[in-house]
Design a protein around this motif. Structure first.
Motif, PDB file in Angstrom:
ATOM      1  N   GLU A 196      -7.365   1.641  -5.217  1.00 20.34           N
ATOM      2  CA  GLU A 196      -6.944   1.337  -3.850  1.00 20.34           C
ATOM      3  C   GLU A 196      -5.596   2.004  -3.632  1.00 20.34           C
ATOM      4  O   GLU A 196      -4.720   1.965  -4.488  1.00 20.34           O
TER       5      GLU A 196
ATOM      6  N   HIS B 199      -2.589   2.747  -0.620  1.00 21.25           N
ATOM      7  CA  HIS B 199      -2.121   2.391   0.712  1.00 21.25           C
ATOM      8  C   HIS B 199      -1.223   3.503   1.251  1.00 21.25           C
ATOM      9  O   HIS B 199      -0.102   3.660   0.771  1.00 21.25           O
TER      10      HIS B 199
ATOM     11  N   LYS C 244       2.157   3.803   6.978  1.00 20.86           N
ATOM     12  CA  LYS C 244       1.616   3.686   8.336  1.00 20.86           C
ATOM     13  C   LYS C 244       1.921   4.953   9.137  1.00 20.86           C
ATOM     14  O   LYS C 244       1.100   5.460   9.883  1.00 20.86           O
TER      15      LYS C 244
ATOM     16  N   CYS D 265      -0.349   7.792   8.245  1.00 19.28           N
ATOM     17  CA  CYS D 265      -1.640   7.677   8.918  1.00 19.28           C
ATOM     18  C   CYS D 265      -1.525   8.151  10.356  1.00 19.28           C
ATOM     19  O   CYS D 265      -2.406   8.838  10.869  1.00 19.28           O
TER      20      CYS D 265
ATOM     21  N   ASP E  54      -4.955   3.138  10.146  1.00 16.65           N
ATOM     22  CA  ASP E  54      -4.474   2.578   8.893  1.00 16.65           C
ATOM     23  C   ASP E  54      -5.638   1.933   8.155  1.00 16.65           C
ATOM     24  O   ASP E  54      -6.269   1.020   8.676  1.00 16.65           O
ATOM     25  N   PRO E  55      -5.943   2.400   6.962  1.00 16.66           N
ATOM     26  CA  PRO E  55      -7.101   1.822   6.268  1.00 16.66           C
ATOM     27  C   PRO E  55      -6.861   0.399   5.800  1.00 16.66           C
ATOM     28  O   PRO E  55      -7.799  -0.353   5.620  1.00 16.66           O
ATOM     29  N   HIS E  56      -5.611   0.040   5.576  1.00 22.87           N
ATOM     30  CA  HIS E  56      -5.327  -1.324   5.146  1.00 22.87           C
ATOM     31  C   HIS E  56      -4.321  -1.919   6.111  1.00 22.87           C
ATOM     32  O   HIS E  56      -3.143  -2.038   5.781  1.00 22.87           O
TER      33      HIS E  56
ATOM     34  N   SER F 245      -1.170  -4.601   5.447  1.00 25.76           N
ATOM     35  CA  SER F 245      -0.694  -4.702   4.079  1.00 25.76           C
ATOM     36  C   SER F 245       0.664  -4.058   3.981  1.00 25.76           C
ATOM     37  O   SER F 245       0.881  -2.958   4.462  1.00 25.76           O
TER      38      SER F 245
ATOM     39  N   GLY G 186      -8.214   4.925   2.476  1.00 23.94           N
ATOM     40  CA  GLY G 186      -7.183   4.237   1.724  1.00 23.94           C
ATOM     41  C   GLY G 186      -7.485   4.176   0.247  1.00 23.94           C
ATOM     42  O   GLY G 186      -7.276   3.176  -0.398  1.00 23.94           O
ATOM     43  N   GLN G 187      -8.014   5.271  -0.257  1.00 23.95           N
ATOM     44  CA  GLN G 187      -8.406   5.265  -1.659  1.00 23.95           C
ATOM     45  C   GLN G 187      -7.836   6.474  -2.383  1.00 23.95           C
ATOM     46  O   GLN G 187      -7.554   7.495  -1.770  1.00 23.95           O
TER      47      GLN G 187
END
Lengths: 942, 316
Positions: free
Chosen positions: A613, A615, A618, A621, A628-630, A633, B183-184
């Protein structure tokens, strides 16, 4: 006309007078019939609209509302004049006509009430008095009477003149009897009943007594109907309680609490059993007759209090089904069974049981002792960790093997109380070798402390072993010299222990250290007193040695030989957790050995891929136009986990150990693969194909071979990170040649010579390998057999010297390299710098430099070889030009730093020299030139 | 003819030398096409970055401002900006027209090996010998990077950006692909130090060359190896590899002075382009056409499919 003449005469006229006729006036047109309409004073047509539509003038000119329509007259929207609260009066809704003489609310001057002749109307007063009896406050007419003006109306006066007296009826005098009948039938009361009391009865009685035949009586004054409006919300025919009657004259002074259900006073007042008095004159139904009630005929029926329950919840009528307002018929049956009262109505087909079921015998709870405290006391926790400084792992083991500790106090309870040994005896298994309890693994005094701790809690006495006692004594005697004491302990613990078991490897990550540690342990086993000093590396600094000494002693005590029972019970983690890391990524990377094996089989994919994972920031992104994929967080990057440091030493060596902790030491692994992979692959292919075999061989390859001294029976499972040991062993093992020592020795020379044309190797070596270059290069020799021969000795020396240099560079991030070499010409500086880079290098620019210094002829591409001859001249010319330009440049910037100028001049020198003779030159900086030459030659051989 | 061609036309290979450019800036550390392939950036070891025209081979501009040799450069999509990185630990954002330093980004602890714009030139990604990738914001005035990717355990040797993905190759033998959308982080272990990584044009594959003298093509999503290309020599130097513009061929520099060109599918060596005697340091393939740039030592060579008629020497 008379009217004209008698203008001042006061005639009462009705209607509108005709207008006076005038002779000379022309005849007026008669008003046509359709125009002869009735208008009101405002000129509005008067039409009859019907009673329900407003009568004569409805609305505004037969429309609705006012001139403004429905606009409410109360609407005021001024800033200064806010709308007041308007209370609507009836007059607001009346038309103008209503206020006129014949309207419904004439505004004429009339005699006001108090001046009207209706005063002193006896009958009305009487009626009102009667009504007042029924009113809430009895006798409220009294006040009115007091302040009434004494004025008789004309009617009363006339009547008096005619012989009427107050109190008599009006009419001709009558005999008694008929009058009586008349009154009986005639007097009909509406609304309120006359109270049963009063003077009437007595009067009647009197009348009856004195009733001569020939005497006429004035008719009885009759009470007129009282038309007083009904106040209140009670129903029709409601009578309030007349307290005077209800209380029957007694206890009038007492306050009656009507609202206390079971007050004694109430029961004494209304209770049917207790009070034998005549029932009070409480009359009237409580709330009249509702719309939904049927008994219309009973409107005027007098209710008696006896019909009501006076006691709330006192006597339950019959079965409990209908509540306390149950009809009477149920109360009749109440005698049948008292128990049903509790149960309720018995269903059909059911009867009550004859024999009641035996009640459960409830035993009273035991009487608590007087000193009982309702708090659970846990048995005292053995805080092993804090007291004895034992490792957490051992403490954990202690905790998990509590059964052993409890063995001392014999508890023969259920099978859960049995410990493993007892169970084993029950099962008839063989006892395991080694100490059966964790207690045996403890230091004697620790054990003693534990025992005493437990004994103190259980009030047991335990005699310590004499051996323990001596130990304890010694520990008491020499408290400050803990190091020596610990050494002694370690010696005691390890002495004579001959186990071929796997021992814990605390320094697994540092193989050389681990080897030293194992050496130390071996010596301990043999009972060597100064084992510690002997096993330490003499080349290390004093500080390092002392630190290592302490670590070894501590480790040897912590990880003393475990019994077979213990070790069989616990399995070792495959990858030792890095307790010493300050912060580690949450997702650990998998085993590199497996990956290596997979790569050797070219099985890229699942085995070599790992997904974490991650992050992104922001903002990143946002910049990449990606959501934002997460979201939400706060983490950026790979999530990290904080881990505690274990000891101060770990903290001190945190960077080092971290490097160690990371399984693949990048340059090393690179080196390994770069030099060895092909070879190993060959071997591999020869030997086997199956995956398991390969995996195992890969494992073996990465295994360390420990020191010569370390016991060969120790199966080493740690993967090698030691650059010094690995490659040689690797090659040995993979080849399966044990006697390759000699061979490698003779290969060494070759290898040394290879060093120089493989600059990155130097680098890695310089950084990571300090002790055993030869060994690591031995594997190289096998991989590459034919390479050019060179005098590598001094080159080697140079590399070694650079190694030190490099280390400083790595720490100070190569900032000082430039300063170091300011005097060196730029070209040579670059070539030298080449050798100091990490990882893959940039090719030496020496070609380029030499080329544009000395001409391109030597380095021309083969495709253009036919042009070489032609070009060479040109290039020479160009070079000259270039040189000139350089000179110009120099002239342009004469105010450069001094050393730079020096540099330039040196460069020029080299240029000049190279121009003078293409092959070789006057040594300005001999070593530089030498290097350059070597470079050129090595490149040419490629 | 009504007959179809018996064989589909073999893809053209850049096997003819069109011109040679002597950059006169020391060794050319890297040579890069700009976004549309009309211009060439050459990174010299004499601290200069130079801009050339491909078609004529003419020198256009020098960008000087680095304190040490320039190691990599990239041009923005609109040709308005350049970024370059250097051994002086800095990344410089240049204005193309004026040649001025728009921004000098400091922060790396060591020399910066590779630099790359993202698609919209809003972020500069730079990988350094300190093992970190720094994401610099070109929009803001802040001099701190947006994010630092410190997952690599050794020097970052190469970085590529494709849409929402970053591909980094590191000396620790791992190719890391950061997927911003998912997000990987995907880590592919290759075990040998990576010298160069590439995305394929379709974005489905990654190419990585490593110091075990092999170039490997991986499936991006699964990490499986699709092809391995060997034969060249890459043992010590950080050399480039790339895919052709149509993804038909894999090209790699070699230390033996050749550029090796393999057929992507078959894995067979289809061309061994002799560049010179030195090490072919860098190469760059034209984004659309079949045109190759190689850098060896101080010269940049342009290779095309057809030999050009008038071979004017570029060294004017």
């Amino acid at each position: 006309m008379a009217s004209d003449s008698d203008n001042d005469e006061d005639f009462v006229t009705y209607g509108t007078p005709l207008e006076p006729l005038e002779e000379d006036e022309p005849l007026r047109k008669p008003i046509p019939l359709h125009e002869q309409t009735v208008k009101d004073e405002k000129g509005r047509y008067q039409r009859f609209h019907g009673a329900f539509t407003g009568g004569f003038s409805a609305g505004y000119f037969n429309t609705v509302g006012s001139k403004e329509g429905w606009t409410p007259s109360t609407f005021v929207s001024s800033r200064q004049q806010k709308a007041e609260k308007h209370r609507a009066r009836p007059e607001d809704f009346m038309d103008d006509e209503d206020f006129s003489e014949h309207g419904i609310a004439p505004r004429e001057i009339t005699t006001s009430q108090e001046f009207s002749s209706s005063r002193r109307d006896e009958a009305a007063e009487k009626a009102r008095a009667v009504g007042a009896q029924a009113a809430l406050i009895p006798g409220d007419t009294l006040l009115e009477e007091l302040i009434a003006p004494a004025r008789l109306s004309i009617g009363v006066e006339l009547l008096r003149r005619m012989g009427w007296k107050e109190g008599q009826g009006v009419g001709p005098r009558v005999k008694r009897k008929p009058r009586r009948q008349q009154t009986e039938s005639g007097v009909k009361t509406y609304g309120c009943l006359l109270p049963p009391a009063g003077s009437e009865d007595s009067e009647d009685n009197y009348d009856e007594e004195f009733a001569p035949e020939n005497v006429t009586f004035a008719p009885k004054d009759m009470t007129p109907v009282d038309f007083s409006p009904k106040p209140g919300v009670q129903g029709l025919g409601y009578h309030g309680l007349d307290p005077g009657l209800a209380l029957l004259g007694r206890g009038a002074d007492k306050h009656i609490d009507l609202f206390r259900p079971q007050s004694e006073m109430r029961t004494s007042l209304f209770g049917d059993t207790k009070i034998s008095l005549k029932r009070g004159g409480v009359a009237g139904q409580a709330f009249g007759v509702g719309a939904l009630e049927d008994e219309d005929e009973d409107v005027y029926h007098r209710d008696s209090m006896s019909k009501y329950d006076t006691v709330l919840g006192g006597e339950e009528p019959g079965d409990g089904l209908y509540g306390w307002t149950a009809p009477q018929q149920y109360t009749k049956k109440r005698e049948r069974s008292k128990d049903t009262a509790y149960i309720g109505k018995i269903l059909e087909g059911f009867t009550l049981a004859q024999k009641p079921p035996e009640g459960k015998t409830v035993f009273p709870p035991p009487i608590l002792p007087s000193n009982y405290r309702p708090v659970h006391c846990f048995r005292p926790q053995v805080d092993v960790l804090r007291r004895s400084g034992v490792s957490p792992a051992l403490a954990e083991a202690l905790k998990s093997s509590r059964g052993h500790m409890m063995k001392e106090e014999p508890q023969q309870g259920g099978r859960h109380q049995l410990d493993s040994s007892q169970r084993r005896e029950l099962l008839g298994e063989d006892s395991l070798k080694g100490p059966s309890s964790v207690m045996d693994l403890l230091r004697p005094e620790d054990r003693r402390r534990l025992l005493s701790m437990r004994n103190s809690s259980t009030q047991e006495t335990c005699t310590p072993d004499p051996e323990d006692a001596t130990h304890a004594a010694s520990s008491v005697v020499t408290p400050p010299s803990t190091g020596l004491q610990q050494q002694h302990d370690a010696l005691a613990a390890w002495k004579g222990v001959h186990t071929s078991l796997q021992t814990f490897k605390p320094f697994e990550k540092n193989p050389s250290k681990q080897a030293r540690y194992e050496l130390y342990l071996n010596r301990l086993r043999q009972g060597d007193k100064d084992s510690l000093e002997q096993s330490l590396d003499l080349t290390m600094t004093e500080w390092e040695r002392s630190r290592e000494r302490e670590e070894f002693v501590r480790a040897s005590i912590l990880y003393r030989p475990t019994s077979s029972s213990l070790s069989s019970r616990f399995t070792r983690a495959k990858q030792q957790e890095d307790e010493d890391m300050v912060e580690v990524s949450r997702d650990e990377e998998g085993d590199v050995d497996d990956k290596q094996a997979a790569i050797k089989m070219k099985m890229f994919g699942k085995l070599t891929r790992e997904t974490f994972e991650w992050h992104p920031d922001k903002l990143l992104c946002k910049r990449f136009n990606v959501p934002d994929p997460h979201p939400g967080s706060g983490v950026v990057g790979v999530p990290k986990v904080k881990r505690d440091k274990f000891s101060v030493f770990n903290f001190l060596t945190v960077t080092e150990s971290r490097e160690m902790a990371e399984p693949p030491k990048p340059p090393e692994s690179g080196k390994k693969s770069r030099w060895d992979v092909s070879d190993q692959k060959k071997d591999k292919k020869k030997s086997d194909d199956s995956l398991s075999e390969l995996l195992s061989t890969a494992r073996n390859q990465t295994e360390i071979k420990p020191d010569r001294d370390s016991a060969p029976e120790l199966p080493v499972s740690s993967h090698s990170n030691d650059p010094a040991v690995t490659p040689a062993n690797k090659s040995e093992e993979s080849a399966g040649v044990q006697s390759s020592d000699r061979k490698t020795d003779c290969d060494e020379e070759q290898k040394d010579e290879e060093e120089e044309n493989r600059p990155p190797m130097d680098l890695f070596k310089a950084i990571f390998a300090s002790s055993s270059d030869e060994k690591s290069s031995s594997s190289e020799a096998e991989s590459d057999s034919e390479d050019e021969e060179k005098d590598g000795k001094e080159e080697e020396g140079k590399i070694e010297s650079q190694a030190v240099d490099l280390l400083t560079i790595t720490t100070s991030s190569s900032g000082d390299t430039s300063s170091l070499r300011t005097e060196v010409a730029v070209s040579s500086q670059m070539s030298v710098k080449e050798r100091e880079e990490f990882g893959p290098k940039l090719p030496p620019p020496s070609f380029a430099i030499s080329e544009y210094r000395g001409g391109t002829t030597s380095v021309c591409s083969p495709s253009k070889e036919e042009e070489v001859g032609k070009k060479s001249k040109e290039k020479k010319h160009k070079n000259r030009k270039h040189y000139k330009r350089k000179k110009d440049k120099k002239k342009k910037k004469p105010k450069k730093h001094k050393h730079k100028q020096q540099k330039k001049s040196k460069k020029e020198e080299t240029h000049n020299s190279s121009e003078d003779s293409d092959e070789d030159d006057v040594p300005v900086l001999t070593d530089n030139l030498l290097k350059r030459l070597k470079n050129i030659q090595s490149h040419e051989t490629w | 003819m009504a007959f179809p061609q018996p064989k589909p036309q073999a893809p053209q290979l850049p096997q003819h030398l069109l011109r040679t450019i002597d950059c006169k800036q020391g060794a050319v550390r890297a040579v890069r096409f700009n976004a549309d392939g009309n211009y060439v950036l050459s990174c010299g070891s004499d601290k200069s970055l130079k801009l050339w025209s491909v078609n004529r081979g003419t020198f256009l501009k020098t960008y000087s401002g680095h304190g040490y040799e320039v190691l990599d450069a990239d041009g923005s999509y609109d040709n308005s900006q350049l970024c370059s990185c250097s051994s002086d630990k800095t990344v410089i954002l240049w204005d193309v027209a004026t040649g001025q330093v728009t921004r000098k980004l400091r922060g790396h602890a060591g020399k910066v090996n590779c630099v790359q714009f993202n698609e919209e030139a809003t972020v500069i990604l730079s990988g350094s010998i300190d093992g970190r990738v720094r994401c610099w914001d070109t929009r803001s005035r802040k001099f701190e990077p947006i994010q630092i990717l410190d997952e690599a355990r050794d020097s970052i040797s190469s970085i590529k950006v494709a849409q929402h993905e970053l591909l980094t190759g590191s000396v620790d033998g791992r190719v890391r692909r950061y997927d911003l959308r998912m997000g990987q982080l995907h880590v592919d272990f290759i075990s040998s130090p990576i010298t160069c990584v590439c995305f394929s044009q379709d974005g489905q594959c990654t190419l990585s060359s490593s110091l075990d003298s092999s170039v490997r093509l991986f499936d991006k999503s699964t990490g499986e190896m699709l092809g391995e290309y060997t034969g060249h020599k890459m043992k010590g130097y950080k050399l480039d590899c790339c895919l052709s513009s149509k993804d038909t061929h894999v090209l790699s520099c070699s230390e033996d002075g050749h550029v090796y060109c393999w057929d992507l599918v078959e894995g067979s060596l289809s061309l061994k382009l002799p560049v010179g005697k030195g090490v072919v340091q860098s190469l760059s393939f034209h984004p659309t056409e079949t045109c190759l740039l190689t850098a060896m030592e101080g010269r940049v060579q342009v290779w095309g499919t057809e030999p050009e008629e008038e071979k004017d020497d570029a060294m004017t």
